[in-house]
Motif scaffolding. Structure first.
Motif, PDB file in Angstrom:
ATOM      1  N   ASN A 193      -6.423  11.064   8.697  1.00 31.14           N
ATOM      2  CA  ASN A 193      -5.789  11.244   7.389  1.00 31.14           C
ATOM      3  C   ASN A 193      -6.450  11.417   6.257  1.00 31.14           C
ATOM      4  O   ASN A 193      -7.376  10.773   6.122  1.00 31.14           O
ATOM      5  CB  ASN A 193      -4.562  10.312   7.180  1.00 31.14           C
ATOM      6  N   SER A 194      -6.119  12.677   5.604  1.00 34.59           N
ATOM      7  CA  SER A 194      -7.328  12.958   4.462  1.00 34.59           C
ATOM      8  C   SER A 194      -6.975  11.891   3.272  1.00 34.59           C
ATOM      9  O   SER A 194      -7.894  11.746   2.435  1.00 34.59           O
ATOM     10  CB  SER A 194      -6.624  14.536   3.787  1.00 34.59           C
ATOM     11  N   LEU A 195      -5.920  11.182   3.328  1.00 32.42           N
ATOM     12  CA  LEU A 195      -5.908  10.087   2.485  1.00 32.42           C
ATOM     13  C   LEU A 195      -6.947   9.030   2.542  1.00 32.42           C
ATOM     14  O   LEU A 195      -7.328   8.468   1.499  1.00 32.42           O
ATOM     15  CB  LEU A 195      -4.470   9.461   2.596  1.00 32.42           C
ATOM     16  N   ILE A 197      -8.353   7.496  13.079  1.00 34.46           N
ATOM     17  CA  ILE A 197      -6.875   7.316  12.501  1.00 34.46           C
ATOM     18  C   ILE A 197      -6.720   6.547  11.295  1.00 34.46           C
ATOM     19  O   ILE A 197      -6.087   7.229  10.396  1.00 34.46           O
ATOM     20  CB  ILE A 197      -6.052   6.931  13.412  1.00 34.46           C
ATOM     21  N   LEU A 198      -7.169   5.295  11.189  1.00 40.09           N
ATOM     22  CA  LEU A 198      -7.028   4.452  10.005  1.00 40.09           C
ATOM     23  C   LEU A 198      -8.078   4.317   9.135  1.00 40.09           C
ATOM     24  O   LEU A 198      -7.522   3.919   8.059  1.00 40.09           O
ATOM     25  CB  LEU A 198      -6.771   3.009  10.600  1.00 40.09           C
ATOM     26  N   LYS A 199      -9.224   4.709   9.197  1.00 43.98           N
ATOM     27  CA  LYS A 199     -10.285   4.696   8.313  1.00 43.98           C
ATOM     28  C   LYS A 199     -11.107   5.985   8.049  1.00 43.98           C
ATOM     29  O   LYS A 199     -11.657   6.421   6.976  1.00 43.98           O
ATOM     30  CB  LYS A 199     -11.250   3.687   8.435  1.00 43.98           C
ATOM     31  N   GLY A 200     -11.025   6.995   9.115  1.00 42.34           N
ATOM     32  CA  GLY A 200     -11.802   8.318   9.171  1.00 42.34           C
ATOM     33  C   GLY A 200     -10.957   9.749   8.932  1.00 42.34           C
ATOM     34  O   GLY A 200      -9.945   9.718   8.028  1.00 42.34           O
ATOM     35  N   ASN A 256      -0.803   3.770  -1.815  1.00 40.20           N
ATOM     36  CA  ASN A 256      -0.486   4.669  -0.924  1.00 40.20           C
ATOM     37  C   ASN A 256      -1.281   4.471   0.317  1.00 40.20           C
ATOM     38  O   ASN A 256      -0.581   4.610   1.654  1.00 40.20           O
ATOM     39  CB  ASN A 256      -0.621   6.306  -1.459  1.00 40.20           C
ATOM     40  N   TYR A 257      -2.489   4.009   0.346  1.00 38.84           N
ATOM     41  CA  TYR A 257      -3.138   3.920   1.539  1.00 38.84           C
ATOM     42  C   TYR A 257      -2.762   2.700   2.485  1.00 38.84           C
ATOM     43  O   TYR A 257      -2.614   2.607   3.672  1.00 38.84           O
ATOM     44  CB  TYR A 257      -4.685   3.750   1.335  1.00 38.84           C
ATOM     45  N   LYS A 258      -2.452   1.605   1.505  1.00 44.95           N
ATOM     46  CA  LYS A 258      -1.711   0.289   2.227  1.00 44.95           C
ATOM     47  C   LYS A 258      -0.490   0.607   2.985  1.00 44.95           C
ATOM     48  O   LYS A 258      -0.419   0.123   4.148  1.00 44.95           O
ATOM     49  CB  LYS A 258      -1.593  -0.678   1.166  1.00 44.95           C
ATOM     50  N   VAL A 259       0.207   1.376   2.374  1.00 37.92           N
ATOM     51  CA  VAL A 259       1.532   1.929   2.936  1.00 37.92           C
ATOM     52  C   VAL A 259       1.196   2.768   4.246  1.00 37.92           C
ATOM     53  O   VAL A 259       1.716   2.558   5.475  1.00 37.92           O
ATOM     54  CB  VAL A 259       2.395   2.927   1.967  1.00 37.92           C
ATOM     55  N   ARG A 278     -14.213  -0.773  -3.594  1.00 36.11           N
ATOM     56  CA  ARG A 278     -13.058  -1.400  -2.867  1.00 36.11           C
ATOM     57  C   ARG A 278     -11.924  -0.436  -3.125  1.00 36.11           C
ATOM     58  O   ARG A 278     -10.726  -0.777  -3.338  1.00 36.11           O
ATOM     59  CB  ARG A 278     -12.856  -2.762  -3.362  1.00 36.11           C
ATOM     60  N   PHE A 279     -12.163   0.697  -3.103  1.00 39.39           N
ATOM     61  CA  PHE A 279     -10.994   1.807  -3.243  1.00 39.39           C
ATOM     62  C   PHE A 279      -9.795   1.654  -2.463  1.00 39.39           C
ATOM     63  O   PHE A 279      -8.714   1.780  -2.737  1.00 39.39           O
ATOM     64  CB  PHE A 279     -11.386   3.310  -3.140  1.00 39.39           C
ATOM     65  N   HIS A 280     -10.151   1.135  -1.035  1.00 38.12           N
ATOM     66  CA  HIS A 280      -8.902   0.854  -0.057  1.00 38.12           C
ATOM     67  C   HIS A 280      -8.010  -0.166  -0.631  1.00 38.12           C
ATOM     68  O   HIS A 280      -6.811  -0.220  -0.164  1.00 38.12           O
ATOM     69  CB  HIS A 280      -9.649   0.842   0.978  1.00 38.12           C
TER      70      HIS A 280
END
Length: 505
Positions: free
Chosen positions: A313-315, A307-310, A225-228, A218-220
């Motif tokens: 963004n490298s984050l 965009i949001l999970k793949g 920073n990912y939430k932001v 559950r790293f997400h």
């Protein structure tokens, strides 16, 4: 290194031909529902040419890592409320058509008086029977595929099964689908291996880490920073989808003479996906859309995932580094046990994990799968990627393949005879199919040291705590900012506020 290359050539995997949309005559919408697609409709899609996934005779599997998404589930409470609103609005649209003295002969018969199949349901998001069967059958197939790995009596240290933790803060069944999936898988994996009841069931353990600190599955949830980032990007993603929804809305209005709104189109598409995947109903909401419109709607869902999970963004995938480290660590432990000739039953043979698409999609990106052309090299040098090509162009990034219900990655570690300069190799199976690894020159059978050097190590320079908790502005690396440039000409098409149509996993 030359001998490694020769060995790789013998087991090379070529990229499969791209998946194109079938013609209307052979079209089955259940194969084209992005991440709401049922596993059985896509699990046999080959990623390689026939025979290219063969394993040399002198190689035997010694360990397997499984990262799987939960099976098919029912809609969540939030989505069920949306369908109740849709039911009321559809009746309003029909009354409006009658008041306009418009012919309602164009209105599909099912729509008149339609109510949501989930109306009055108290809880949602739970694993349904089809989802249980997906995971149970997957467990059976994994055991049959690797009989030598699963020949030991069950012990939780030999075959650890892990799932994300259910939360009582949320509706319990909304997240318990991962542990239910793990149980169904375990029942299949260990079927007829125990002594309980007529079915000879085997009791087994499913463990979970604390939801608040589970940086492996559950790293997400733990990455601030990912939430932001996600919160800041969701409005632009919705804005991106507007012109395509408007285009299809206009077609629906003309086709059925009902004054559909953009939100109606989004809700009808959601209803289509739920009816088709959960209920096997394809002649109601799904029948409203042509195959080309299904392709377009599926693409917008895929772009959202991108965009949001793949790769958007490298984050999105760097926050999954703890999972990648855990996978590699388990392989190294298996190699050590094999080298030291530990006795059977004294070491781990498989590590089996069950989570959500928010886990599977980033992990797939960490492995560098489903890229186009030279994109792996771009990721290695942290260059931006283009959006997945719009239909009718073919594309590798397809939600129905990358992360369907019960979608999975299996990393199989093989020990090969000593006449090769590399004794250990890794094969990746995506949805049980061999898949080329761009980081290993598109081969599907990769020396372990090459796998570590070219695929794993470049990610390990990014520390999870630094990536996720360092005090900084929302991540805006070049990859993301340039990726969003193609949207800007699209944004001028839609003048209305973005409607909420988030994909729920």
């Amino acid at each position: 290194m030359a001998s490694i290359s020769m060995f790789l050539i013998l087991s090379s995997l070529l990229l499969s031909s791209s998946h194109s949309l079938p013609d209307q005559q052979g079209f089955d919408v259940r194969q084209h529902l992005s991440t709401v697609t049922r596993y059985d409709f896509v699990k046999d899609v080959a990623h390689t040419k026939s025979g290219s996934g063969d394993i040399p005779d002198q190689c035997t599997p010694i360990h397997v890592n499984l990262v799987a998404r939960h099976g098919t589930r029912s809609p969540t409470k939030k989505r069920m409320r949306e369908l109740d609103r849709l039911a009321s609005h559809l009746q309003e649209l029909i009354r409006d058509a009658e008041d306009r003295h418009s012919s309602i002969q164009k209105v599909p018969a099912w729509m008149k008086g339609w109510t949501s199949p989930w109306k009055g349901k108290v809880k949602g998001g739970e694993l349904i029977r089809k989802g249980e069967e997906e995971m149970y059958n997957l467990g059976i197939r994994v055991r049959e595929r690797f009989p030598d790995l699963f020949n030991e009596p069950y012990h939780h240290d030999v075959y650890p099964i892990k799932a994300t933790q259910a939360s009582f803060i949320l509706v319990y069944f909304a997240v318990a689908r991962t542990s239910a999936s793990a149980v169904a898988f375990g029942m299949g994996l260990l079927s007829e291996k125990g002594t309980l009841g007529q079915g000879r069931h085997q009791a087994f353990a499913v463990t979970s880490e604390s939801r608040a600190s589970d940086t492996i599955l559950r790293f997400h949830d733990c990455c601030e920073n990912y939430k932001v980032y996600r919160k800041s990007r969701e409005p632009s993603v919705e804005k991106f989808k507007e012109p395509f929804l408007d285009e299809i809305t206009s077609a629906l209005v003309s086709r059925y003479d009902l004054n559909f709104t953009r939100q109606d189109t989004a809700s009808l598409w959601f209803l289509c996906k739920q009816e088709a995947s959960v209920l096997d109903i394809t002649n109601q909401a799904c029948a409203l859309f042509s195959p080309s419109e299904v392709a377009l709607l599926g693409w917008t869902d895929d772009v959202e995932q991108f965009i949001l999970k793949g790769y958007g963004n490298s984050l999105n995938y760097r926050m999954g580094v703890p999972l990648l480290q855990d996978v590699v660590q388990s392989m190294e432990q298996a190699i050590k046990a094999h080298e030291e000739k530990h006795s059977p039953g004294s070491y781990e043979k498989a590590r089996l994990r069950f989570a959500h698409a928010e886990t599977l999609v980033p992990f797939t990106c960490l492995l560098g799968l489903f890229l186009e052309g030279s994109e792996f090299q771009k990721i290695q040098s942290e260059q931006p990627l283009e959006l997945p090509p719009k239909p009718p162009q073919s594309r590798n990034w397809r939600g129905n393949i990358v992360s369907p219900f019960a979608g999975n990655n299996m990393l199989v570690l093989y020990s090969c005879s000593a006449n090769s300069s590399s004794k250990y190799f890794v094969q990746v199976l995506h949805n049980e199919q061999p898949i080329p690894m761009p980081g290993c020159h598109d081969y599907g059978f990769c020396p372990f040291e090459v796998f570590k050097e070219r695929i794993v190590d470049p990610h390990l320079k990014h520390d999870y705590n630094t990536v996720c908790t360092a005090k900084q502005a929302p991540p805006q690396d070049p990859q993301t900012s340039k990726l969003l440039l193609p949207f800007r000409w699209l944004f001028s098409w839609g003048n209305n506020d973005a409607q909420s149509n988030k994909v729920e996993l």
